[in-house]
Design a protein around this motif. Sequence first.
Motif, mmCIF file in Angstrom:
data_model
loop_
_atom_site.group_PDB
_atom_site.id
_atom_site.type_symbol
_atom_site.label_atom_id
_atom_site.label_comp_id
_atom_site.label_asym_id
_atom_site.label_seq_id
_atom_site.Cartn_x
_atom_site.Cartn_y
_atom_site.Cartn_z
ATOM 1 N N ILE A 260 34.530 -40.947 46.596
ATOM 2 C CA ILE A 260 34.036 -41.685 45.350
ATOM 3 C C ILE A 260 33.939 -40.165 44.511
ATOM 4 O O ILE A 260 33.411 -39.324 44.802
ATOM 5 N N HIS A 261 34.592 -40.481 43.307
ATOM 6 C CA HIS A 261 34.692 -39.323 42.490
ATOM 7 C C HIS A 261 33.593 -39.751 41.096
ATOM 8 O O HIS A 261 33.120 -40.904 41.176
ATOM 9 N N PRO A 262 33.122 -38.609 40.614
ATOM 10 C CA PRO A 262 32.073 -39.071 39.448
ATOM 11 C C PRO A 262 32.585 -40.097 38.594
ATOM 12 O O PRO A 262 33.709 -40.218 38.087
ATOM 13 N N GLY A 263 31.724 -41.180 38.031
ATOM 14 C CA GLY A 263 32.141 -42.160 37.293
ATOM 15 C C GLY A 263 33.187 -43.075 37.575
ATOM 16 O O GLY A 263 33.620 -44.087 36.859
ATOM 17 N N GLU A 264 33.449 -43.100 39.100
ATOM 18 C CA GLU A 264 34.445 -44.108 39.622
ATOM 19 C C GLU A 264 33.712 -45.314 40.373
ATOM 20 O O GLU A 264 32.743 -44.914 40.779
ATOM 21 N N ILE A 265 34.388 -46.441 40.330
ATOM 22 C CA ILE A 265 33.563 -47.381 40.988
ATOM 23 C C ILE A 265 34.856 -47.769 42.056
ATOM 24 O O ILE A 265 35.819 -48.204 41.768
ATOM 25 N N THR B 142 26.964 -42.441 32.836
ATOM 26 C CA THR B 142 26.439 -41.498 33.331
ATOM 27 C C THR B 142 27.118 -40.744 34.474
ATOM 28 O O THR B 142 26.571 -39.754 35.135
ATOM 29 N N GLN B 143 28.414 -40.998 34.570
ATOM 30 C CA GLN B 143 29.241 -40.416 35.529
ATOM 31 C C GLN B 143 28.833 -40.539 37.091
ATOM 32 O O GLN B 143 28.982 -39.827 37.595
ATOM 33 N N VAL B 144 27.972 -41.685 37.215
ATOM 34 C CA VAL B 144 27.566 -41.883 38.652
ATOM 35 C C VAL B 144 28.657 -42.604 39.454
ATOM 36 O O VAL B 144 29.519 -43.406 38.956
ATOM 37 N N GLY B 145 28.972 -42.446 40.663
ATOM 38 C CA GLY B 145 29.926 -42.839 41.519
ATOM 39 C C GLY B 145 29.223 -44.031 41.995
ATOM 40 O O GLY B 145 28.098 -44.118 42.336
ATOM 41 N N PRO C 280 20.759 -40.466 39.946
ATOM 42 C CA PRO C 280 21.569 -40.265 41.375
ATOM 43 C C PRO C 280 22.771 -39.758 41.110
ATOM 44 O O PRO C 280 23.588 -40.162 39.847
ATOM 45 N N SER C 281 23.964 -39.339 41.929
ATOM 46 C CA SER C 281 25.026 -39.259 41.631
ATOM 47 C C SER C 281 25.830 -40.119 42.442
ATOM 48 O O SER C 281 27.162 -40.374 41.888
ATOM 49 N N VAL C 282 25.582 -40.911 43.132
ATOM 50 C CA VAL C 282 25.996 -42.194 43.704
ATOM 51 C C VAL C 282 25.069 -43.530 43.777
ATOM 52 O O VAL C 282 23.929 -43.238 44.121
ATOM 53 N N ILE C 283 25.634 -44.308 43.719
ATOM 54 C CA ILE C 283 24.721 -45.498 43.988
ATOM 55 C C ILE C 283 25.934 -46.539 44.783
ATOM 56 O O ILE C 283 26.869 -46.811 44.492
ATOM 57 N N VAL C 284 24.976 -47.007 45.893
ATOM 58 C CA VAL C 284 25.469 -48.242 46.795
ATOM 59 C C VAL C 284 25.417 -49.288 46.487
ATOM 60 O O VAL C 284 23.786 -49.712 46.291
ATOM 61 N N ALA C 285 26.075 -50.356 45.919
ATOM 62 C CA ALA C 285 25.765 -51.587 45.443
ATOM 63 C C ALA C 285 26.225 -52.615 46.384
ATOM 64 O O ALA C 285 27.447 -52.961 46.455
ATOM 65 N N ASP C 286 25.487 -53.216 47.056
ATOM 66 C CA ASP C 286 25.774 -54.149 48.117
ATOM 67 C C ASP C 286 25.591 -55.537 47.757
ATOM 68 O O ASP C 286 24.610 -56.133 47.499
ATOM 69 N N GLU C 287 26.967 -56.106 47.553
ATOM 70 C CA GLU C 287 26.848 -57.344 47.201
ATOM 71 C C GLU C 287 26.069 -57.878 45.905
ATOM 72 O O GLU C 287 25.484 -58.490 45.857
ATOM 73 N N THR D 206 38.838 -34.323 39.415
ATOM 74 C CA THR D 206 37.583 -33.888 39.897
ATOM 75 C C THR D 206 37.457 -33.949 41.155
ATOM 76 O O THR D 206 37.788 -34.386 42.246
ATOM 77 N N GLU D 207 36.242 -33.025 41.767
ATOM 78 C CA GLU D 207 35.890 -32.928 43.043
ATOM 79 C C GLU D 207 35.326 -34.344 43.479
ATOM 80 O O GLU D 207 34.344 -34.848 42.764
ATOM 81 N N PRO D 208 35.219 -34.859 44.658
ATOM 82 C CA PRO D 208 34.722 -35.928 44.966
ATOM 83 C C PRO D 208 33.268 -35.994 44.982
ATOM 84 O O PRO D 208 32.717 -34.751 45.508
ATOM 85 N N VAL D 209 32.431 -36.870 44.631
ATOM 86 C CA VAL D 209 30.941 -36.643 44.693
ATOM 87 C C VAL D 209 30.521 -36.946 46.058
ATOM 88 O O VAL D 209 29.545 -36.421 46.425
ATOM 89 N N LEU D 210 31.179 -37.881 46.575
ATOM 90 C CA LEU D 210 30.682 -38.367 48.004
ATOM 91 C C LEU D 210 32.133 -38.562 48.636
ATOM 92 O O LEU D 210 33.181 -39.252 48.441
#
Lengths: 563, 323
Positions: free
Chosen positions: A32-37, A205-208, A174-181, A2-6
């Motif tokens: 980052i692709h959807p649903g990818e960590i 939720t297919q959030v990246g 959201p489409s992307v979550i930035v989880a900092d530590e 898939t297309e990268p979300v970010l």
Amino acid sequence: MTEPVLSIRNLTVEIPTRRGLFKPVQNVSYDIHPGEIRGVVGESGAGKSMTGNAVIGLLDDPARVASGEIWLKGRRIDNLSAEEKRAIRGREIGMIFQDPLTSLNPLFTIGEQLVETIQLHLKVSATEAKERALSLLDRVSIPDPMTRFDQYPHQFSGGMRQRVVIALALCSEPSVIVADEPTTALDVSIQAQVLDLIKELAEETQVGVILVTHDMGVIADTTEQVTVMYSGEVVESGTTDKVLSAPEHEYTKSLISAVPRPQVKLHRFPQVSYGGRETTFKIEDLARNWRKPEPSKSGKLVEVKGITKKFLEKSAILPSRRTYFTAVDEVSFDIKDGEVFGLVGESGSGKSTVARMIGTLLPVDGGQINFDGDDVTAMSAADMANYRKQIQMIFQDPFSSLNPRMKVESIVAEPLIHHKLLPSDQISGRVHELLDRVGLTRAAAAKYPHEFSGGQRQRISIARALATQPRFLICDEPTSALDVSIQAQILNILKDLQEHLGLTMLFISHDLPVVRQMCDRVGVMKQGQLIEVQDTETLFANPRQEYTAQLLDLMPRLAQLSG
Amino acid sequence: MLPFILKRVFQSMLVLVVTGAIAFSMFTFVGDPIDNMLGQERTMEDVERLRARLGLDKPIPVQYFKFLNEAAQGNFGVSYRQGREVSEIIMERAPATLELAALSAIFAVVMGIVLGVFTAIRRDGFAAHFIMSASLIGVSLPTFLIGILLIYLFSVELGWLPSFGRGEVIKIGGWTTGFLTESGLKALILPAITLGLYQMTLIMRLVRSEMLEVLRQDYIRFARARGLSERVINFRHALKNTMVPVVTVIGLQLGAIIAFAIITETVFQWPGLGLLFINAIQFVDIPVMAAYLMMISVMFVVINLLVDILYAFIDPRLRVSAK
């Protein structure tokens, strides 16, 4: 695919300083692709958080994006105005911070903070917002959302708060979550739960997710893709399996090898040797000037007999109505001469309270502590001064355990002056010698603690602890606040000290792999009780208690790594 | 919550008993009131008679108990100088001081918070720097000098505002007010600014430093990451947290405004309690002094009590531990 979300393309962040431009992030690219960590790993100062902040548009002044592009779902977002960036924040990109204790406003209820965010992004009525907030709380597995909705952050435990923070980040899908530590401040068992939740949410939720961490174990357990950063640059990127099992870059290799292994006991902690960071220490030299500790009379330097500590939970005028919380419940163990005794357990299990009672920083409410046969709890003032000279402590937080208004020289000299160990004209020489031995230069003596990094400060703490030539060293989570590479240095210093100087040590940690490397015997604490004491090897191979087995099970393992 | 309040009330009572002892000791130790009340032409019989009538022949603890008992009912005896009930004199003077103090307090709190928030948000702006420097003047100049300077500028040079007195007042029941006439309002302006200026600068500087501290907190960063607007972050999230420590100081400062009205009232010849107190000192009018002292301490204690309760309302962490 898939297309990268970010997409981050050749991102460079610069900070103008007096000495010219400093670039904490250079030419960083990843998708980052959807649903990818995607895990972003590296030491502190490697620019991983700075990249995350640039994505969400929250760089602190004067840092700025100098070049490169950030694309969100086909739209370029790095060059938007402040107001447009704000509209994306929270709505398209959510953020989770490290410390759940400080990231919620203490004066507003959880519900108020959720509803506020939902209404801001989704333009719905108050009732709808409340419904959505309740379903979010339910989604992040907070029991009894109706009651919790009206509670304040301080009524939640650390893990629960981090769930609330995640719920807040999810408010507007959201489409992307930035989880900092996101789990650094949490216990191992809570960490596993929170990481599982993030994994589940990403799938559902297919959030990246961009998962910024310094913990290789977390990367191995949670992520599919990993990007390794070193001093602002990406050194390696790829699927997690591949990067961890067959690292190509030297830095990645040494970083992976520096992770303490739970499976085997090594003589020394491997250090991150990339970039000429290796510091040499001359503990052997120190041993020459060190008077060997006399062996204790019974062979057991410290005997702890049924010590108990109770804290007042609810005060009342009538003593019968007061309720107490038993932090330490009749704990008994011995520490032999020259032994390293480990105490492990989750936070709140009473490990640190035991250390403080042995260090006489807290009075005991029952039981007895013998040091070389003498009862510490019933000592005269003169004996107590002598006892305090023979024990020293190293604390967890190297930032708050050094007085910021004192120069390093005064900090290290203080125990010498206090215990009148040396004539005043020899103190300065001794301080320099101590600093030298822990790998700091003489110039360090004239500086203040804030001029040093965390690892250097912890070395200052060690120099201070060694000043009185103690027989017994209490280390309370000495490396929990440090990077893997720095941790290896500090632990090696402690190991050398123990070997060359014959020190006896109480070593407290929640990090089981570290404990396995450091300790001869280990005690496991649970809710104030010492439930198991074993030789380290026996404990790790055949835990007797179910709880111990559970703890061992929860250790993030680098399954991909062998050896 | 209730045990917490009861404990505070008990502590307040203790404070009042102690200040009561100090007020009472003035009667016994600051000269002999009999000397003050009877002139040169007195006989020993007059002295004895008055001593018995005032109860001054009884043992000191008995007198003290009687004093506390009377004081609790608002009865402080008869003014030596005016020969009238002290409570009556105080009731007559109180409106002037309370109106002045209320206006100064509003001025100090509103301006202090507004300017404090402004200088914190626009930390590096020219206006913020200017306000911060100017505030140093408010902190460092003594009140009487500010009063005199204001009189010189606005009364003498410009002639806009009156330099002394309350102007025309209207009597409503037992209360005289200057709020309802133009001259009364005009007369309030200068004294209110003089009295409130110091408190305003203090509150402003405190709000600013607390706000800067709060804006550095993680939950403010997280609020930004949630996409909240700057306005909501500053005025909802940051301001409420800022107010927690500020409320205590504001409470204490309000007490100080009333207690230190003395200087301002003297400068502006304001017919309030402060002026009454100064005159009482000049004439050693002990009942008035004692009553004033008691009144001020009651006020401080009550304000402190209210602040403590208010604190628990703002900060949920205190509320729960007190439950």
